[in-house]
Design a protein around this motif. Structure first.
Motif: not given
Length: 111
Positions: A64-82
């Motif tokens: 997963l990739r951490y996106e600090a601006s939205t405070n989420e963990l991103i899965n680019e392949e599935l297009g979802i954010a936790y």
């Protein structure tokens, strides 16, 4: 004889007053120092990006990739954010949001 002792103990315990008793510990936002004085509790914790080494998407098992601006963990392949709440990732698939545009905005040539 034992029941009499229980009654005395219960009566004594009801009379004991503990400072702060009856308050919710989580709501007080104060912490006791070793010397007995109080200090304000630290604000909500931030996510530790070092955890990315150990965390994977529960659906795809991919990093997963951490996106600090939205405070989420991103899965680019599935297009979802936790979402990350109080520094803790909520990795339940039903809690994830879609990061992709709606499927209605597909390429018009495919119709």
């Amino acid at each position: 004889m034992l029941s009499g002792a229980r009654g005395c103990l219960a009566s004594a315990l009801r009379q004991v007053r503990v400072p702060g008793a009856g308050r919710c510990l989580h709501g007080s936002r104060r912490r006791l120092r070793p010397d007995g004085s109080q200090q304000a509790q630290a604000p909500a914790r931030d996510f530790d990006p070092g955890l990315l080494e150990f965390l994977v998407c529960p659906l795809s098992k991919k990093p997963l990739r951490y996106e600090a601006s939205t405070n989420e963990l991103i899965n680019e392949e599935l297009g979802i954010a936790y979402p990350i709440i109080d520094g803790i990732p909520n990795m339940i698939p039903q809690a994830a949001r879609s990061t992709r545009q709606s499927e209605k905005q597909e390429d018009p040539e495919h119709h």
